[in-house]
Design an enzyme around this catalytic site. Structure first.
Site, short mmCIF file in Angstrom:
data_model
loop_
_atom_site.label_atom_id
_atom_site.label_comp_id
_atom_site.label_asym_id
_atom_site.label_seq_id
_atom_site.Cartn_x
_atom_site.Cartn_y
_atom_site.Cartn_z
N HIS A 267 0.74 -1.15 -0.05
CA HIS A 267 -0.02 -0.08 -0.02
C HIS A 267 0.94 1.25 0.09
O HIS A 267 0.66 2.14 -0.97
CB HIS A 267 -0.89 0.02 1.21
CG HIS A 267 -1.81 1.25 1.33
ND1 HIS A 267 -3.18 1.18 0.91
CD2 HIS A 267 -1.55 2.60 1.82
CE1 HIS A 267 -3.74 2.30 1.15
NE2 HIS A 267 -2.79 3.04 1.71
N GLU A 268 1.81 1.28 1.00
CA GLU A 268 2.53 2.54 1.07
C GLU A 268 3.45 2.59 -0.17
O GLU A 268 3.87 3.65 -0.63
CB GLU A 268 3.30 2.67 2.41
CG GLU A 268 2.49 2.44 3.69
CD GLU A 268 1.56 3.60 3.66
OE1 GLU A 268 1.38 4.65 2.90
OE2 GLU A 268 0.58 3.24 4.45
N HIS A 271 1.55 4.29 -2.65
CA HIS A 271 1.73 5.97 -2.51
C HIS A 271 3.22 6.36 -2.92
O HIS A 271 3.35 7.54 -3.66
CB HIS A 271 1.59 6.13 -0.92
CG HIS A 271 0.29 6.23 -0.58
ND1 HIS A 271 -0.78 6.60 -1.18
CD2 HIS A 271 -0.44 5.56 0.38
CE1 HIS A 271 -2.11 6.67 -0.41
NE2 HIS A 271 -1.57 5.70 0.55
N GLU A 297 -4.75 7.67 -3.14
CA GLU A 297 -5.40 6.23 -2.52
C GLU A 297 -5.39 5.38 -3.64
O GLU A 297 -5.51 4.04 -3.24
CB GLU A 297 -6.40 6.70 -1.56
CG GLU A 297 -7.04 5.40 -0.68
CD GLU A 297 -5.83 5.25 0.43
OE1 GLU A 297 -5.00 6.05 0.51
OE2 GLU A 297 -6.27 4.19 1.07
CO CO Z 1 -3.08 5.17 1.76
#
Ligand code: CO
Length: 503
Positions: A267-268, A271, A297
């Site tokens: 997830h990170e 980003h 997101e």
């Molecule tokens: Co996030």
């Protein structure tokens, strides 16, 4: 001064504000990773000083005059050109910054600081009435803020604009409404299925040092560049883009669970890949910045879920996971592993929810905050409405407010209009992914051999390099040829979970 000189001077001034923000980002990263507890007060002073300085510089009359001069010159012909987008977005931010009296900013900061402390205690004791006066006060202050900003249709839109510039309750509400009814059906179907994954596969001993190596190797494989990034540990994982050549991600390891850190890192890293792909020559200007929280997101959820929980991804990574964790996974079948990392079940806590039920947690919050902000719902009635709708959407009822309406910190921070960006991110991600698959027919067979460059390349070309050239709504249309819709997300989930749960 010629319009060209005015533009140059404006950019220099705005970039200076960007440098201050970049310094604050380093301090913020340090605060959440390595700073000793004792440094708290000094750090708060440092950050307050920098944000005051940035505000002072950005609201300087000179910026307003330069903007006026550039706009009057007629030199900007296309609002989607580099300069056009920069001027459009600087104008929007400048107007908002100068419209709000300093006293109101201070009152919101002060009240939300107090409210966070009270919220923490209220959550611990499941004591909503204790938090209620702060929620009421924050709603009142945020209404004042919205009035300062101004809006076309309704005050809630003014708050949304802080997180998802240009979005309105009407535009996203329609999409969410259609999404919700289909989603509730899908969740019910999954709940009715007799099939359940064996969760002990991922919920057992996984050595942290190995988890770290494995997670880092996956982040690097999907395209997070460790030459201009790093991974550290924290309690509440985040990603921060400090500036060109320096993007940092964080995670938290659970020695008894493989998925938490692994999908957290994916997830990170998503980003992070976005931050690393922003055009560096525009750093400090809107063209060098991410579009919105929702678009940000979409990048993290894309890599975490659409790619990271997919069968093709694990065709490549499962044998590697088995080598890395022979005791836990040596005798596990591929399909059983895949099912375990895609377990769906209604649960009480948003941040622990799977990718399907997660959106219902958000839609519930979106409806409630919109209602209490608009005045259709008294803040004191939030717990009752929360529990009633939770039961309707997810089929279970929170036993107390701690596990109900008090679980999230957002409202105590005064962050109203923030929640919808999570679901927007999910919807954008599915729509981007569907288009990428259409454009690159062998996209997923490339995943199977560990090649994620085509996916990252598509995101670079259609999203990252544009900075804030387009606002989210327009970006989705330009990148996919269609307006935002819940359909790609529903199609993706129906196919995937139909196969896993057998319907
Ligand atoms: Co996030």
């Amino acid at each position: 001064m010629s319009a060209q000189d005015a533009l140059k001077t404006l950019y220099e001034s705005v970039k200076e504000v960007g440098i201050i923000g970049s310094c604050a980002a380093v301090l913020g990263w340090d605060e959440r990773t390595y700073m000793p507890k004792g440094g708290q007060e000094n750090r708060a002073n440092q950050l307050a000083y920098l944000s005051g300085l940035a505000h002072e510089k950005f609201t300087n009359e000179k910026i307003g005059e330069l903007l006026k001069e550039i706009e009057a010159s007629g030199q900007i012909k296309d609002e989607f050109s580099d300069d056009g987008a920069n001027i459009r977005e600087i104008r929007n931010e400048y107007d908002k910054a100068v419209k709000v009296p300093k006293k109101l900013v201070e009152e919101i900061t002060h009240t939300s600081t107090m409210a966070q402390g009270v919220w923490g205690e209220a959550r611990e004791n499941s004591d909503f009435p204790k938090f209620l006066p702060y929620l009421e006060k924050l709603v009142k202050l945020k209404r004042e803020l919205a009035e300062c900003y101004g809006y076309e249709k309704e005050a809630y839109d003014a708050l949304l604009d802080d997180y998802e510039p240009g979005a309105t309750y009407e535009s996203i509400g329609k999409v969410f409404e259609a999404f919700r009814s289909e989603l509730v059906d899908l969740v019910a179907k999954i709940a009715d299925s007799k099939k359940r994954p064996d969760m002990s596969i991922i919920e057992q001993e996984y050595a942290v040092d190995r988890q770290k190596i494995f997670g880092e190797s996956a982040a690097a494989a999907i395209g997070y560049d460790f030459g201009i990034g790093r991974l550290d540990e924290t309690t509440h994982p985040f990603c921060t883009g400090i500036g060109p050549g320096d993007t940092r991600i964080t995670t938290r390891f659970n020695p008894k669970h493989l998925g938490q850190a692994f999908f957290g890192i994916m997830h990170e890293a998503g980003h992070g890949i976005y931050e690393q792909g922003l055009p560096t020559e525009h750093h400090g200007l809107p063209m060098g910045d991410a579009v919105s929280l929702g678009i940000h997101e979409s990048q993290s959820r894309m890599w975490e879920n659409l790619v990271g929980r997919s069968q093709p991804f694990w065709k490549h990574f499962f044998p590697r996971a088995q080598q890395m964790f022979p005791l836990a996974l040596g005798n596990v079948k591929f399909d059983d592993f895949l099912f375990a990392i895609n377990d769906v079940r209604p649960s009480l806590i948003r941040i622990e929810a799977d990718e399907v039920t997660y959106n219902l947690h958000i839609l519930l919050r979106f409806e409630i905050e919109h209602a209490f902000f608009k005045g259709d719902l008294e803040p004191k009635d939030v717990p009752a409405v929360w529990n009633e709708n939770f039961k309707k959407y997810l089929g279970i009822e929170p036993p107390d407010d701690a596990r109900g309406c008090l679980q999230d910190i957002h409202w105590s921070w005064g962050m109203i209009g923030y929640f919808p960006t999570y679901t927007l991110g999910n919807l954008y991600s599915a729509q981007f992914y569907a288009k990428a698959k259409e454009d690159i027919p062998d996209l997923e067979s490339q995943f199977e051999i560990g090649n994620f460059a085509p996916m990252k390349g598509w995101l670079r070309k259609h999203i990252h390099i544009h900075g804030r050239r387009y606002r989210a709504e327009k970006l989705v249309e330009v990148a996919t040829g269609k307006p935002l819709s819940h359909k790609p997300m529903m199609d993706y989930m129906r196919t995937k979970y139909g196969e896993l749960y057998g319907f």
